[in-house]
Design a protein around this motif. Structure first.
Motif, PDB file in Angstrom:
ATOM      1  N   MET A 188       0.831  -1.207   0.000  1.00  0.00           N
ATOM      2  CA  MET A 188       0.000   0.000   0.000  1.00  0.00           C
ATOM      3  C   MET A 188       0.865   1.256   0.000  1.00  0.00           C
ATOM      4  O   MET A 188       0.517   2.266  -0.630  1.00  0.00           O
ATOM      5  N   GLY A 189       1.993   1.199   0.702  1.00  0.00           N
ATOM      6  CA  GLY A 189       2.888   2.344   0.724  1.00  0.00           C
ATOM      7  C   GLY A 189       3.522   2.615  -0.619  1.00  0.00           C
ATOM      8  O   GLY A 189       3.726   3.772  -1.011  1.00  0.00           O
ATOM      9  N   LEU A 190       3.852   1.559  -1.351  1.00  0.00           N
ATOM     10  CA  LEU A 190       4.442   1.719  -2.672  1.00  0.00           C
ATOM     11  C   LEU A 190       3.461   2.311  -3.668  1.00  0.00           C
ATOM     12  O   LEU A 190       3.867   2.922  -4.662  1.00  0.00           O
ATOM     13  N   HIS A 191       2.163   2.123  -3.422  1.00  0.00           N
ATOM     14  CA  HIS A 191       1.130   2.619  -4.335  1.00  0.00           C
ATOM     15  C   HIS A 191       0.212   3.610  -3.613  1.00  0.00           C
ATOM     16  O   HIS A 191      -0.982   3.683  -3.909  1.00  0.00           O
ATOM     17  N   SER A 192       0.769   4.357  -2.683  1.00  0.00           N
ATOM     18  CA  SER A 192      -0.047   5.200  -1.803  1.00  0.00           C
ATOM     19  C   SER A 192      -0.835   6.258  -2.570  1.00  0.00           C
ATOM     20  O   SER A 192      -2.023   6.474  -2.288  1.00  0.00           O
ATOM     21  N   LEU A 193      -0.216   6.926  -3.527  1.00  0.00           N
ATOM     22  CA  LEU A 193      -0.924   7.993  -4.234  1.00  0.00           C
ATOM     23  C   LEU A 193      -2.051   7.436  -5.088  1.00  0.00           C
ATOM     24  O   LEU A 193      -3.143   8.019  -5.146  1.00  0.00           O
ATOM     25  N   SER A 194      -1.813   6.303  -5.742  1.00  0.00           N
ATOM     26  CA  SER A 194      -2.862   5.692  -6.565  1.00  0.00           C
ATOM     27  C   SER A 194      -4.047   5.274  -5.703  1.00  0.00           C
ATOM     28  O   SER A 194      -5.209   5.498  -6.074  1.00  0.00           O
ATOM     29  N   ILE A 195      -3.768   4.682  -4.544  1.00  0.00           N
ATOM     30  CA  ILE A 195      -4.841   4.272  -3.644  1.00  0.00           C
ATOM     31  C   ILE A 195      -5.584   5.493  -3.127  1.00  0.00           C
ATOM     32  O   ILE A 195      -6.816   5.499  -3.024  1.00  0.00           O
ATOM     33  N   PHE A 196      -4.833   6.546  -2.796  1.00  0.00           N
ATOM     34  CA  PHE A 196      -5.460   7.774  -2.315  1.00  0.00           C
ATOM     35  C   PHE A 196      -6.440   8.322  -3.351  1.00  0.00           C
ATOM     36  O   PHE A 196      -7.556   8.731  -3.013  1.00  0.00           O
ATOM     37  N   VAL A 197      -6.029   8.341  -4.609  1.00  0.00           N
ATOM     38  CA  VAL A 197      -6.902   8.848  -5.671  1.00  0.00           C
ATOM     39  C   VAL A 197      -8.154   7.987  -5.795  1.00  0.00           C
ATOM     40  O   VAL A 197      -9.277   8.509  -5.902  1.00  0.00           O
ATOM     41  N   LEU A 198      -7.995   6.669  -5.765  1.00  0.00           N
ATOM     42  CA  LEU A 198      -9.143   5.770  -5.883  1.00  0.00           C
ATOM     43  C   LEU A 198     -10.127   5.959  -4.735  1.00  0.00           C
ATOM     44  O   LEU A 198     -11.342   5.961  -4.928  1.00  0.00           O
ATOM     45  N   ILE A 199      -9.595   6.139  -3.514  1.00  0.00           N
ATOM     46  CA  ILE A 199     -10.461   6.283  -2.343  1.00  0.00           C
ATOM     47  C   ILE A 199     -11.122   7.655  -2.322  1.00  0.00           C
ATOM     48  O   ILE A 199     -12.337   7.772  -2.132  1.00  0.00           O
ATOM     49  N   THR A 200     -10.325   8.706  -2.526  1.00  0.00           N
ATOM     50  CA  THR A 200     -10.856  10.057  -2.416  1.00  0.00           C
ATOM     51  C   THR A 200     -11.853  10.379  -3.517  1.00  0.00           C
ATOM     52  O   THR A 200     -12.834  11.096  -3.306  1.00  0.00           O
ATOM     53  N   SER A 201     -11.615   9.857  -4.705  1.00  0.00           N
ATOM     54  CA  SER A 201     -12.517  10.115  -5.827  1.00  0.00           C
ATOM     55  C   SER A 201     -13.761   9.240  -5.787  1.00  0.00           C
ATOM     56  O   SER A 201     -14.676   9.435  -6.605  1.00  0.00           O
ATOM     57  N   ASN A 202     -13.787   8.267  -4.870  1.00  0.00           N
ATOM     58  CA  ASN A 202     -14.888   7.309  -4.750  1.00  0.00           C
ATOM     59  C   ASN A 202     -14.992   6.365  -5.946  1.00  0.00           C
ATOM     60  O   ASN A 202     -16.003   5.685  -6.119  1.00  0.00           O
ATOM     61  N   LEU A 203     -13.949   6.308  -6.786  1.00  0.00           N
ATOM     62  CA  LEU A 203     -13.989   5.404  -7.935  1.00  0.00           C
ATOM     63  C   LEU A 203     -14.078   3.950  -7.500  1.00  0.00           C
ATOM     64  O   LEU A 203     -14.767   3.147  -8.124  1.00  0.00           O
TER      65      LEU A 203
END
Length: 414
Positions: A371-386
């Motif tokens: 999750m740390g290696l892909h933190s920004l991608s996960i953040f975008v997916l969660i915050t955008s509700n995608l």
């Protein structure tokens, strides 16, 4: 959220330097905590943000992100050959994070209950999580790139980065001066009649907040809110502040503020506002100092001893400030809150470093590391509700028979 260069390890004979896995694990913990409090908060209110003074689990997420960004910067800019080029790269990266934050949290994506899109420019929210991280990132990066330092083995840890500490103390002093010295006059704001619990013959209702004070750290008359109202504008702030959960606001189950509540309960307030970004940047600078220890000390014991001493000193000072009257407040990002959460981040990082990089138990934290290696991608997916919208797309017979709708109906509207 920032990338970093691998850290050379003098204890290995491999020509390729080893990556500091505990940094990825720590960043993954930040993402996990963000997901936990966002989606579990309505079921377990004890883990959500504190309405005003005090601290709960969700209040550690933002400082942890800022802290790990600072640690990473010490490794990114361990050797700077071209300061101007490094500055442009840091500013460009910060600008990208800021604009991405505006896109994600400015109102463009309206949530899981609607497929509409677009945002009214007159009401877009300018500040947010990524925006705050970008501000802390660029301040700490400029300190690392431009401020002179001496090898701290020669003069000691604090003296080696004397100018970094001067910036941190200066930002804290400016924050305290603006918080306690600015005069906050009475102020008014309008709320659409449809959003107000009070009757109105017009399309909106005017509320008046009585202040006329200095140094008030309450929800209605603090200088942080006044600065945001003047600079950002009333319509560009967060419309559902956490202080509405205070008993004084008497908020109903459907989110309406009671008619008998103080006027400020109806007002917006940005927890990632301008003034509080000063102390947020100090958190990033503190993380930078932990990164210096990581970059310049090669033995595990020396690193852990320095980190532990730094963390204990910070938490003691933070508790002392809280005792003498500076409250622990996430929305205002007070100095006591900044010190205690930075110390908590330091202690947590020590634990991960000991577990992962010293004893090598990476299997126990492999998911957090990913999750740390892909933190920004996960953040975008969660915050955008995608991610939620994707799950919501699968249902049985009718759209209402999906897990997201069931959770919202079962827990939110219960």
């Amino acid at each position: 959220m920032a990338d970093y260069l691998p850290l050379p390890d003098s204890e290995t004979a491999d020509t390729r330097p080893a990556r500091v896995a505990s940094l990825d694990v720590f960043r993954g913990l930040c993402v996990f905590l963000m997901m936990l409090v966002d989606y579990g908060g309505f079921m377990f209110p004890i883990i959500t943000h504190s309405p005003w003074n005090g601290i709960q689990l969700a209040d550690f997420v933002m400082p942890f992100f800022l802290f790990v960004a600072g640690v990473s910067l010490a490794l990114v800019y361990k050797k700077v050959t071209n300061r101007v080029e490094a500055t442009w790269k840091a500013v460009f990266r910060a600008a990208k994070l800021f604009l991405l934050g505006v896109f994600l949290q400015g109102g463009y994506l309206h949530g899981v209950t609607s497929l509409t899109y677009g945002v009214d420019i007159e009401k877009i929210r300018w500040m947010g999580i990524l925006q705050r991280i970008s501000i802390g990132y660029v301040v700490a990066a400029l300190c690392e790139i431009w401020l002179p330092y001496r090898t701290w083995r020669e003069v000691g840890f604090f003296k080696g980065y004397y100018w970094h500490w001067c910036v941190a103390f200066s930002l804290s002093a400016i924050y305290l001066w603006l918080s306690y010295a600015l005069y906050v006059p009475d102020w008014q704001f309008m709320v659409p009649a449809s959003a107000s619990s009070l009757p109105s013959s017009n399309d909106s209702y005017v509320y008046t907040v009585k202040c006329g004070v200095r140094g008030d750290l309450g929800p209605g008359c603090n200088s942080a809110g006044m600065i945001d109202r003047y600079i950002l504008g009333f319509d560009h702030m967060y419309m559902k502040p956490g202080y509405r959960n205070l008993k004084e606001c008497n908020i109903s189950a459907n989110g309406q503020v009671s008619e008998s509540s103080p006027p400020w309960c109806h007002a917006p307030f940005d927890p990632e506002g301008i003034l509080s970004s000063l102390t947020a940047a100090v958190t990033c600078i503190i993380g930078l100092q932990y990164g210096h220890i990581l970059a310049h000390l090669q033995d595990h014991k020396g690193r852990l001893n320095n980190w532990s001493l730094f963390s204990i000193s910070s938490v003691v000072l933070g508790l002392f400030l809280a005792i003498i009257g500076i409250p622990i407040n996430k929305s205002l990002y007070t100095v006591s809150y900044m010190l205690i959460t930075s110390a908590s981040a330091g202690i947590t990082f020590c634990a991960f470093y000991l577990l992962v990089d010293v004893y090598g138990y990476r299997c126990l934290t492999s998911m957090l590391e990913w999750m740390g290696l892909h933190s920004l991608s996960i953040f975008v997916l969660i915050t955008s509700n995608l991610a939620i919208i994707a799950i919501q797309g699968f249902y049985l017979t009718v759209p209402e028979n999906n897990i997201v709708h069931w959770i919202i109906t079962r827990f939110v509207h219960a």
